[in-house]
Design a protein around this motif. Structure first.
Motif, PDB file in Angstrom:
ATOM      1  N   ILE A  76       0.829  -1.206   0.000  1.00  0.00           N
ATOM      2  CA  ILE A  76       0.000   0.000   0.000  1.00  0.00           C
ATOM      3  C   ILE A  76       0.864   1.257   0.000  1.00  0.00           C
ATOM      4  O   ILE A  76       0.701   2.150  -0.850  1.00  0.00           O
ATOM      5  CB  ILE A  76      -0.948  -0.008   1.215  1.00  0.00           C
ATOM      6  CG1 ILE A  76      -2.027  -1.096   1.028  1.00  0.00           C
ATOM      7  CG2 ILE A  76      -1.584   1.365   1.411  1.00  0.00           C
ATOM      8  CD1 ILE A  76      -2.967  -1.241   2.194  1.00  0.00           C
ATOM      9  N   PRO A  82      -4.685  -0.017  -3.893  1.00  0.00           N
ATOM     10  CA  PRO A  82      -5.819   0.719  -3.293  1.00  0.00           C
ATOM     11  C   PRO A  82      -6.387   0.066  -2.045  1.00  0.00           C
ATOM     12  O   PRO A  82      -6.891   0.739  -1.148  1.00  0.00           O
ATOM     13  CB  PRO A  82      -6.852   0.758  -4.416  1.00  0.00           C
ATOM     14  CG  PRO A  82      -6.492  -0.373  -5.324  1.00  0.00           C
ATOM     15  CD  PRO A  82      -5.008  -0.501  -5.248  1.00  0.00           C
ATOM     16  N   HIS A  83      -6.351  -1.256  -1.970  1.00  0.00           N
ATOM     17  CA  HIS A  83      -6.734  -1.964  -0.746  1.00  0.00           C
ATOM     18  C   HIS A  83      -6.181  -3.383  -0.824  1.00  0.00           C
ATOM     19  O   HIS A  83      -5.852  -3.874  -1.902  1.00  0.00           O
ATOM     20  CB  HIS A  83      -8.250  -1.982  -0.546  1.00  0.00           C
ATOM     21  CG  HIS A  83      -8.975  -2.825  -1.551  1.00  0.00           C
ATOM     22  ND1 HIS A  83      -9.473  -2.310  -2.720  1.00  0.00           N
ATOM     23  CD2 HIS A  83      -9.283  -4.148  -1.568  1.00  0.00           C
ATOM     24  CE1 HIS A  83     -10.051  -3.276  -3.425  1.00  0.00           C
ATOM     25  NE2 HIS A  83      -9.954  -4.398  -2.737  1.00  0.00           N
ATOM     26  N   GLU A  85      -6.521  -7.434   0.946  1.00  0.00           N
ATOM     27  CA  GLU A  85      -7.204  -8.389   1.820  1.00  0.00           C
ATOM     28  C   GLU A  85      -6.385  -9.675   1.893  1.00  0.00           C
ATOM     29  O   GLU A  85      -5.918 -10.175   0.861  1.00  0.00           O
ATOM     30  CB  GLU A  85      -8.605  -8.702   1.288  1.00  0.00           C
ATOM     31  CG  GLU A  85      -9.533  -7.494   1.270  1.00  0.00           C
ATOM     32  CD  GLU A  85     -10.889  -7.813   0.685  1.00  0.00           C
ATOM     33  OE1 GLU A  85     -10.998  -8.853  -0.001  1.00  0.00           O
ATOM     34  OE2 GLU A  85     -11.829  -7.039   0.902  1.00  0.00           O
ATOM     35  N   ARG A 103      -8.322  -6.549   6.188  1.00  0.00           N
ATOM     36  CA  ARG A 103      -8.474  -5.646   5.045  1.00  0.00           C
ATOM     37  C   ARG A 103      -7.772  -4.349   5.419  1.00  0.00           C
ATOM     38  O   ARG A 103      -8.093  -3.735   6.445  1.00  0.00           O
ATOM     39  CB  ARG A 103      -9.937  -5.373   4.715  1.00  0.00           C
ATOM     40  CG  ARG A 103     -10.099  -4.407   3.524  1.00  0.00           C
ATOM     41  CD  ARG A 103     -11.548  -4.052   3.279  1.00  0.00           C
ATOM     42  NE  ARG A 103     -11.666  -3.015   2.249  1.00  0.00           N
ATOM     43  CZ  ARG A 103     -11.866  -3.244   0.954  1.00  0.00           C
ATOM     44  NH1 ARG A 103     -11.953  -4.497   0.518  1.00  0.00           N
ATOM     45  NH2 ARG A 103     -11.961  -2.258   0.085  1.00  0.00           N
ATOM     46  N   ARG A 104      -6.827  -3.938   4.578  1.00  0.00           N
ATOM     47  CA  ARG A 104      -6.071  -2.713   4.820  1.00  0.00           C
ATOM     48  C   ARG A 104      -6.331  -1.731   3.679  1.00  0.00           C
ATOM     49  O   ARG A 104      -6.379  -2.128   2.517  1.00  0.00           O
ATOM     50  CB  ARG A 104      -4.585  -3.021   4.933  1.00  0.00           C
ATOM     51  CG  ARG A 104      -4.230  -3.924   6.114  1.00  0.00           C
ATOM     52  CD  ARG A 104      -2.740  -4.236   6.131  1.00  0.00           C
ATOM     53  NE  ARG A 104      -2.328  -4.958   7.323  1.00  0.00           N
ATOM     54  CZ  ARG A 104      -2.285  -6.267   7.421  1.00  0.00           C
ATOM     55  NH1 ARG A 104      -2.650  -7.028   6.400  1.00  0.00           N
ATOM     56  NH2 ARG A 104      -1.884  -6.860   8.537  1.00  0.00           N
ATOM     57  N   GLN A 105      -6.437  -0.472   4.036  1.00  0.00           N
ATOM     58  CA  GLN A 105      -6.755   0.535   3.034  1.00  0.00           C
ATOM     59  C   GLN A 105      -6.023   1.837   3.370  1.00  0.00           C
ATOM     60  O   GLN A 105      -5.957   2.231   4.540  1.00  0.00           O
ATOM     61  CB  GLN A 105      -8.262   0.771   2.998  1.00  0.00           C
ATOM     62  CG  GLN A 105      -8.737   1.558   1.794  1.00  0.00           C
ATOM     63  CD  GLN A 105     -10.208   1.296   1.512  1.00  0.00           C
ATOM     64  OE1 GLN A 105     -10.718   0.210   1.792  1.00  0.00           O
ATOM     65  NE2 GLN A 105     -10.888   2.298   0.983  1.00  0.00           N
TER      66      GLN A 105
END
Length: 261
Positions: A76, A82-83, A85, A103-105
Motif C-alpha cells: 500500500i 488501493p486496498h 485483503e 483488510r487494509r486501506q
C-alpha cells in the motif's frame, strides 16, 4: 474554541464507533506508527492503547508478526495498492494462534498523498477450523464413495444430478447438472428411474432387482433409492446400484417370488 469542540466531538464519535466494531481495528500514520487501536487489538497484542500509540510494529511485536505486517503494508505505502485483503496467522499475547482476515486501506490527504492506513481484522479461527474439518470429511467421504464397489449418485428435488462416484461416471458419463432425461439409455429405463426417485422424494426407500441392464450383457444388479433428508425436509434422492455375483442371482429371484415382491 468552536473548532476544537467540533474536533473533540468528532474524535469521541470515532472512538465510540471503533470500540463497537466487531473486529480488530488499527490506524497508522505515514511513518507506520500507530495512531489508534481498539479493544480487540489490545487483546491480541496484550498491550494497552497507551503503550501502542506512537510506536511501530518492530517496537511491539515479535519479528515474524512485524515482518508480516510490514510485507503487506509495503504494497500500500510503496506500491499504491488501493486496498489489500489477506488471511494471516497471528500469535496472540496469550500464546494462541488465531486466523485473522485483514483488510487494509490507505488514507489520503487532500492532495491524494497517502498519509496513513486503516486496518480491520475479523477473527475467523473457528470458521477456518470448521472448514478444515469439513474438507477432511469431504475427502474421506469422496475416497469411501469412489472405492465402494457400487455406482452411487444423487439428485435434487428438480431431478438434477448433484453427485456421482467414479463408477457411476464410468457407466453413464458425467451427469452433474443434468436431468434423468439426459441419461444415455432407453425411455423405459428413464421412466423407471424417475418413478423410483419420485417414490424416494415421498420419504420411502425402494429396492429393485435389474436382471438385465441395457448395454451390459449378462448383468444383474440391485438398485436402491433412498430419500436424502435435512432438518426433516427431503432435499434429494440417493441411489446405489451394485452388481450381483452370478451365483446369487437365482437365490435373490427365488426370494423375491416367495415374498411376492
Amino acid at each position: 474554541k468552536q473548532k476544537t469542540d467540533e474536533i473533540t466531538l468528532s474524535n469521541q464519535i470515532l472512538t465510540t464507533m471503533l470500540a463497537t466494531v466487531p473486529g480488530i481495528v488499527y490506524m497508522k500514520d505515514a511513518e507506520r506508527k500507530f495512531l489508534h487501536v481498539n479493544q480487540l487489538f489490545e487483546e491480541i497484542s496484550g498491550k494497552k492503547a497507551a503503550e501502542i500509540t506512537g510506536r511501530s510494529d518492530n517496537d511491539l511485536f515479535n519479528q515474524s508478526l512485524a515482518e508480516s505486517f510490514s510485507r503487506y503494508e509495503d504494497l500500500i505505502f510503496k506500491h499504491g495498492i488501493p486496498h489489500l485483503e489477506n488471511l494471516e496467522e497471528i500469535k496472540t499475547a496469550s500464546g494462541d494462534t488465531r486466523s485473522i482476515f485483514f483488510r487494509r486501506q490507505p488514507v489520503k490527504d487532500s492532495k491524494g498523498v497517502i498519509s496513513g492506513l486503516v486496518g480491520v481484522g475479523i477473527d475467523l479461527t473457528e470458521q477456518v477450523i470448521l472448514r478444515n474439518i469439513l474438507s477432511d470429511r469431504e475427502a474421506f467421504l469422496s475416497t469411501l464413495v469412489n472405492t465402494f464397489p457400487a455406482r452411487i449418485w444423487a439428485i435434487n428435488t428438480d431431478n438434477l444430478f448433484t453427485q456421482q462416484n467414479s463408477a457411476h461416471i464410468e457407466r453413464w458419463g458425467n451427469l452433474i447438472g443434468k436431468c434423468i432425461d439426459d441419461i444415455p439409455t432407453d425411455e423405459g429405463v428413464k421412466e423407471d428411474w424417475k418413478n423410483r426417485c419420485k417414490i424416494a422424494l415421498t420419504g420411502k426407500k425402494s429396492l429393485s432387482l435389474l436382471q438385465e441392464e441395457p448395454g451390459v450383457e449378462g448383468s444383474a444388479f440391485l438398485s436402491w433409492t433412498l430419500p436424502i433428508s435435512q432438518n426433516d425436509d427431503i432435499i434429494g434422492v440417493l441411489g446405489i446400484t451394485m452388481e450381483i455375483p452370478d451365483g446369487m442371482i437365482h437365490e435373490i429371484v427365488a426370494l423375491e417370488k416367495d415374498r411376492g415382491e
